[in-house]
Design an enzyme around this catalytic site. Structure first.
Site, PDB file in Angstrom:
ATOM      1  N   ILE A  75       8.819   0.008   9.120  1.00  0.00           N
ATOM      2  CA  ILE A  75       9.781  -0.060   8.016  1.00  0.00           C
ATOM      3  C   ILE A  75      11.220   0.091   8.529  1.00  0.00           C
ATOM      4  O   ILE A  75      12.101  -0.677   8.156  1.00  0.00           O
ATOM      5  CB  ILE A  75       9.489   1.051   6.969  1.00  0.00           C
ATOM      6  CG1 ILE A  75       8.052   0.915   6.432  1.00  0.00           C
ATOM      7  CG2 ILE A  75      10.503   1.027   5.823  1.00  0.00           C
ATOM      8  CD1 ILE A  75       7.731  -0.400   5.741  1.00  0.00           C
ATOM      9  N   CYS A 124      -1.107   3.873   4.572  1.00  0.00           N
ATOM     10  CA  CYS A 124      -0.399   4.193   3.324  1.00  0.00           C
ATOM     11  C   CYS A 124      -1.384   4.604   2.242  1.00  0.00           C
ATOM     12  O   CYS A 124      -1.431   5.758   1.843  1.00  0.00           O
ATOM     13  CB  CYS A 124       0.401   2.978   2.874  1.00  0.00           C
ATOM     14  SG  CYS A 124       1.409   2.310   4.196  1.00  0.00           S
ATOM     15  N   THR A 128      12.921  16.283  -0.343  1.00  0.00           N
ATOM     16  CA  THR A 128      14.372  16.000  -0.298  1.00  0.00           C
ATOM     17  C   THR A 128      15.156  17.290  -0.556  1.00  0.00           C
ATOM     18  O   THR A 128      16.129  17.594   0.150  1.00  0.00           O
ATOM     19  CB  THR A 128      14.729  14.918  -1.342  1.00  0.00           C
ATOM     20  OG1 THR A 128      13.808  13.842  -1.178  1.00  0.00           O
ATOM     21  CG2 THR A 128      16.148  14.414  -1.162  1.00  0.00           C
ATOM     22  N   LYS A 182       6.531   7.091  -5.421  1.00  0.00           N
ATOM     23  CA  LYS A 182       5.916   6.438  -4.251  1.00  0.00           C
ATOM     24  C   LYS A 182       4.433   6.821  -4.134  1.00  0.00           C
ATOM     25  O   LYS A 182       3.562   5.985  -3.922  1.00  0.00           O
ATOM     26  CB  LYS A 182       6.672   6.868  -2.983  1.00  0.00           C
ATOM     27  CG  LYS A 182       6.009   6.499  -1.690  1.00  0.00           C
ATOM     28  CD  LYS A 182       6.061   5.010  -1.484  1.00  0.00           C
ATOM     29  CE  LYS A 182       5.172   4.567  -0.352  1.00  0.00           C
ATOM     30  NZ  LYS A 182       5.268   3.142  -0.089  1.00  0.00           N
ATOM     31  N   ARG A 213      -3.181   2.247  -6.700  1.00  0.00           N
ATOM     32  CA  ARG A 213      -3.921   1.157  -6.052  1.00  0.00           C
ATOM     33  C   ARG A 213      -5.237   1.677  -5.466  1.00  0.00           C
ATOM     34  O   ARG A 213      -6.266   1.039  -5.555  1.00  0.00           O
ATOM     35  CB  ARG A 213      -3.056   0.528  -4.947  1.00  0.00           C
ATOM     36  CG  ARG A 213      -3.578  -0.809  -4.475  1.00  0.00           C
ATOM     37  CD  ARG A 213      -2.471  -1.636  -3.869  1.00  0.00           C
ATOM     38  NE  ARG A 213      -2.955  -2.791  -3.133  1.00  0.00           N
ATOM     39  CZ  ARG A 213      -3.215  -3.985  -3.675  1.00  0.00           C
ATOM     40  NH1 ARG A 213      -3.054  -4.168  -4.965  1.00  0.00           N
ATOM     41  NH2 ARG A 213      -3.632  -4.996  -2.930  1.00  0.00           N
ATOM     42  N   PHE A 261      -7.759  -3.683   9.284  1.00  0.00           N
ATOM     43  CA  PHE A 261      -7.955  -2.933   8.042  1.00  0.00           C
ATOM     44  C   PHE A 261      -7.810  -3.795   6.794  1.00  0.00           C
ATOM     45  O   PHE A 261      -8.209  -3.399   5.705  1.00  0.00           O
ATOM     46  CB  PHE A 261      -7.064  -1.686   7.992  1.00  0.00           C
ATOM     47  CG  PHE A 261      -5.669  -1.856   7.471  1.00  0.00           C
ATOM     48  CD1 PHE A 261      -5.402  -1.888   6.105  1.00  0.00           C
ATOM     49  CD2 PHE A 261      -4.595  -1.954   8.345  1.00  0.00           C
ATOM     50  CE1 PHE A 261      -4.103  -2.024   5.619  1.00  0.00           C
ATOM     51  CE2 PHE A 261      -3.290  -2.091   7.871  1.00  0.00           C
ATOM     52  CZ  PHE A 261      -3.054  -2.134   6.504  1.00  0.00           C
ATOM     53  N   LYS A 262      -7.219  -5.013   6.963  1.00  0.00           N
ATOM     54  CA  LYS A 262      -7.217  -5.946   5.833  1.00  0.00           C
ATOM     55  C   LYS A 262      -7.107  -7.371   6.357  1.00  0.00           C
ATOM     56  O   LYS A 262      -6.834  -7.560   7.556  1.00  0.00           O
ATOM     57  CB  LYS A 262      -6.138  -5.598   4.804  1.00  0.00           C
ATOM     58  CG  LYS A 262      -4.709  -5.772   5.230  1.00  0.00           C
ATOM     59  CD  LYS A 262      -3.825  -5.420   4.034  1.00  0.00           C
ATOM     60  CE  LYS A 262      -2.371  -5.733   4.318  1.00  0.00           C
ATOM     61  NZ  LYS A 262      -1.537  -5.509   3.152  1.00  0.00           N
ATOM     62  N   ASN A 318       0.823   4.208  -4.652  1.00  0.00           N
ATOM     63  CA  ASN A 318      -0.298   4.013  -3.727  1.00  0.00           C
ATOM     64  C   ASN A 318      -1.585   4.661  -4.230  1.00  0.00           C
ATOM     65  O   ASN A 318      -2.680   4.148  -3.982  1.00  0.00           O
ATOM     66  CB  ASN A 318       0.085   4.513  -2.328  1.00  0.00           C
ATOM     67  CG  ASN A 318       0.954   3.487  -1.599  1.00  0.00           C
ATOM     68  OD1 ASN A 318       1.133   2.367  -2.092  1.00  0.00           O
ATOM     69  ND2 ASN A 318       1.482   3.841  -0.455  1.00  0.00           N
TER      70      ASN A 318
HETATM   71  N1  SAJ Z   1      -8.019  -3.432  -0.470  1.00  0.00           N
HETATM   72  C1  SAJ Z   1      -9.255  -3.618  -1.086  1.00  0.00           C
HETATM   73  N2  SAJ Z   1      -9.299  -4.328  -2.244  1.00  0.00           N
HETATM   74  C2  SAJ Z   1      -8.195  -4.878  -2.809  1.00  0.00           C
HETATM   75  C3  SAJ Z   1      -6.934  -4.670  -2.187  1.00  0.00           C
HETATM   76  C4  SAJ Z   1      -6.869  -3.937  -1.007  1.00  0.00           C
HETATM   77  O1  SAJ Z   1     -10.289  -3.124  -0.612  1.00  0.00           O
HETATM   78  O2  SAJ Z   1      -8.330  -5.527  -3.854  1.00  0.00           O
HETATM   79  C5  SAJ Z   1      -7.944  -2.638   0.784  1.00  0.00           C
HETATM   80  C6  SAJ Z   1      -7.429  -3.442   1.984  1.00  0.00           C
HETATM   81  O3  SAJ Z   1      -8.459  -4.185   2.590  1.00  0.00           O
HETATM   82  C7  SAJ Z   1      -6.898  -2.338   2.864  1.00  0.00           C
HETATM   83  C8  SAJ Z   1      -6.354  -1.304   1.867  1.00  0.00           C
HETATM   84  O4  SAJ Z   1      -6.980  -1.617   0.625  1.00  0.00           O
HETATM   85  O5  SAJ Z   1      -7.922  -1.751   3.634  1.00  0.00           O
HETATM   86  C9  SAJ Z   1      -4.858  -1.287   1.699  1.00  0.00           C
HETATM   87  O6  SAJ Z   1      -4.335  -2.607   1.666  1.00  0.00           O
HETATM   88  P1  SAJ Z   1      -3.198  -3.074   0.634  1.00  0.00           P
HETATM   89  O7  SAJ Z   1      -2.901  -4.506   0.874  1.00  0.00           O
HETATM   90  O8  SAJ Z   1      -3.575  -2.715  -0.740  1.00  0.00           O
HETATM   91  O9  SAJ Z   1      -1.939  -2.158   0.955  1.00  0.00           O
HETATM   92  P2  SAJ Z   1      -1.085  -1.739   2.279  1.00  0.00           P
HETATM   93  O10 SAJ Z   1      -1.632  -0.428   2.752  1.00  0.00           O
HETATM   94  O11 SAJ Z   1      -0.966  -2.827   3.275  1.00  0.00           O
HETATM   95  O12 SAJ Z   1       0.378  -1.525   1.608  1.00  0.00           O
HETATM   96  C10 SAJ Z   1       0.516  -0.624   0.518  1.00  0.00           C
HETATM   97  C11 SAJ Z   1       1.296  -1.339  -0.623  1.00  0.00           C
HETATM   98  N3  SAJ Z   1       1.239  -0.508  -1.835  1.00  0.00           N
HETATM   99  C12 SAJ Z   1       0.831  -1.010  -3.030  1.00  0.00           C
HETATM  100  O13 SAJ Z   1       0.464  -2.153  -3.177  1.00  0.00           O
HETATM  101  C13 SAJ Z   1       0.891  -0.081  -4.198  1.00  0.00           C
HETATM  102  C14 SAJ Z   1       2.750  -1.553  -0.201  1.00  0.00           C
HETATM  103  O14 SAJ Z   1       3.509  -2.098  -1.274  1.00  0.00           O
HETATM  104  C15 SAJ Z   1       3.388  -0.238   0.277  1.00  0.00           C
HETATM  105  O15 SAJ Z   1       4.736  -0.425   0.699  1.00  0.00           O
HETATM  106  C16 SAJ Z   1       2.560   0.279   1.445  1.00  0.00           C
HETATM  107  O16 SAJ Z   1       1.224   0.525   0.978  1.00  0.00           O
HETATM  108  C17 SAJ Z   1       3.225   1.550   1.968  1.00  0.00           C
HETATM  109  O17 SAJ Z   1       3.912   1.482   3.006  1.00  0.00           O
HETATM  110  O18 SAJ Z   1       3.132   2.600   1.308  1.00  0.00           O
END
Ligand code: SAJ
Length: 401
Positions: free
Chosen positions: A11, A255, A123, A201, A208, A316-317, A205
């Site tokens: 970042i 994250c 903060t 923040k 999700r 991981f994705k 996360n």
């Molecule tokens: N995953 C699933 N099913 C889904 C979506 C994701 O199993 O439908 C899994 C992925 O395979 C992976 C994990 O979840 O293992 C996380 O992947 P991701 O694409 O959901 O997220 P990150 O970790 O790459 O990024 C997240 C994002 N947060 C949100 O979408 C709320 C991003 O916007 C943030 O900036 C980032 O975390 C962060 O830095 O906090």
């Protein structure tokens, strides 16, 4: 305007490059000498589409340079990791040491911002640290929290276009931070206080994580009930107010698999669903590993020989090369440990070499294997055709309807 970015990771580096492109003079600070050297040569040490050319441009025109120590600036940004320790308690020691490094340089009118994901109250804690060490600065520096929310792989676009939440220690600090981010952010900059911004923040996360946990739980129920979970979710999502995410072999990365613990470790009694979602997502990886082991045993009993197994994906994705906290890597390791005589081929098309796993081409592994396990939904895997002569465990919906 000169800004000092503490941390040149996934970042800090892209944010400082974009700020430099928009006319801010940048010193980027990192404790890793290799990161400093590479950055000063205009070489990107992370993988992020579209970033390389921009870094070269801002280094060549003198707008950005890297160093291992901070320099006197007008604004300071803490963009360092916040891992967890022990029983998932957040570790803010990197934020604290970065703050201590800039403390002697702070002067009246400066802006100090934390971007690192942090537990609620960080903060205010850092503000207290600053005012204890430099009492003359109380009410004379601007302090704010502004979390990043970019998706790895789409950082250049999202850094500019996403809305941001900016929470100051007071209104003047929020305004000062908004002025800085408005130099390069085209999304709306939403003002709030620092505790709300910190919690926001963590909430994003955790939300999700909970939605993915719901999909993962459904996948286990559907397996027992003999229902195709991918078809089910796609049908349920035809409802105008339902939007279920996709199940997989677990949740990885630095994250979503980490941040919810920042809430649950501080509010263990209250954060029941948040903690449960973490458990569901973690246990999905064990469930997958067990399915693979059972399929191997069944094959051996039926065919009177050991199966050849292809483990498809380590990242991981999908479509990235990042293995941090990867459930796929965890499953491969677990299966290998439990079945140490088995012939297991490991596939990861986005990396060429791995220090533990010997990698096999995905087409070759698919052709040779008796049991094929899809762990990460990389695009190339989707070209493969279903084969009735193989046992296929599709945990990530490669062959979804
Ligand atoms: N995953 C699933 N099913 C889904 C979506 C994701 O199993 O439908 C899994 C992925 O395979 C992976 C994990 O979840 O293992 C996380 O992947 P991701 O694409 O959901 O997220 P990150 O970790 O790459 O990024 C997240 C994002 N947060 C949100 O979408 C709320 C991003 O916007 C943030 O900036 C980032 O975390 C962060 O830095 O906090």
């Amino acid at each position: 305007m000169k800004a000092c970015f503490m941390g040149l990771g996934y970042i800090g580096l892209p944010t400082s490059v974009i700020a430099a492109k928009h006319g801010v003079k940048i010193v980027g600070v990192d404790i890793n000498p290799q990161v400093v050297n590479m950055t000063n040569q205009g070489r990107l040490h992370i993988i992020e589409p579209g970033m390389k050319e921009m870094l070269q441009e801002v280094v060549n025109n003198g707008c950005l340079h890297a160093s291992n120590t901070p320099e006197v600036s007008d604004a300071y940004f803490m963009v360092v990791p916040t891992p967890f320790k022990g029983d998932h308690e957040p570790d803010i020691s990197y934020v604290e040491s970065a703050t201590r490094m800039v403390l002697p340089l702070l002067k009246q009118g400066d802006l100090y911002v934390i971007e690192s994901t942090s537990p609620v109250g960080t903060t205010e804690k850092m503000a207290e640290l600053i005012f204890t060490e430099r009492p003359e600065l109380r009410d004379h520096v601007y302090i704010a929290y502004c979390p990043e929310r970019v998706l790895p792989g789409n950082v250049v676009y999202e850094l500019i276009h996403n809305d941001r939440v900016i929470g100051g220690l007071n209104e003047a600090s929020t305004k000062k931070a908004q002025e800085f981010y408005s130099l390069f952010v085209q999304g709306t900059l939403h003002p709030t206080d620092c505790k709300t911004a910190e919690m926001c923040k963590l909430t994003e996360n955790s939300c999700r994580d909970m939605q993915i946990a719901f999909a993962n739980e459904l996948s286990i129920i559907c397996e027992k009930a003999g229902i195709n979970v991918w078809e089910l979710i796609s049908l349920a999502n035809k409802h105008p107010r339902v939007n279920i995410l996709q199940p997989g072999c677990g949740v990885g990365g630095h994250c979503i698999a980490v941040d919810p613990y920042f809430i649950s470790s501080e509010f263990p009694k209250e954060a029941r669903m948040i903690a449960m979602a973490r458990e569901v997502n973690n246990s999905k990886a064990d469930w997958c590993a067990e399915k693979v082991q059972n399929a191997m045993l069944r094959f051996e009993l039926d065919k009177k020989r050991k199966p050849a197994v292809a483990m498809m994906g380590l990242a991981f994705k999908p479509n990235i090369d990042d293995l941090r906290e990867s459930p796929a890597k965890y499953i491969v390791t677990k299966v290998m440990q439990k079945c140490n005589n088995a012939s297991i081929m490991v596939v990861e098309p986005n990396i060429t070499e791995h220090k533990i796993f010997k990698l096999t081409d995905y087409r070759e592994a698919y052709n040779k294997a008796d049991i094929v396990v899809f762990l990460t939904a990389h695009t190339p895997f989707k070209e493969l055709k279903w084969r009735d002569d193989k046992v296929i465990l599709d945990f990530c919906g490669i062959f979804r309807k």
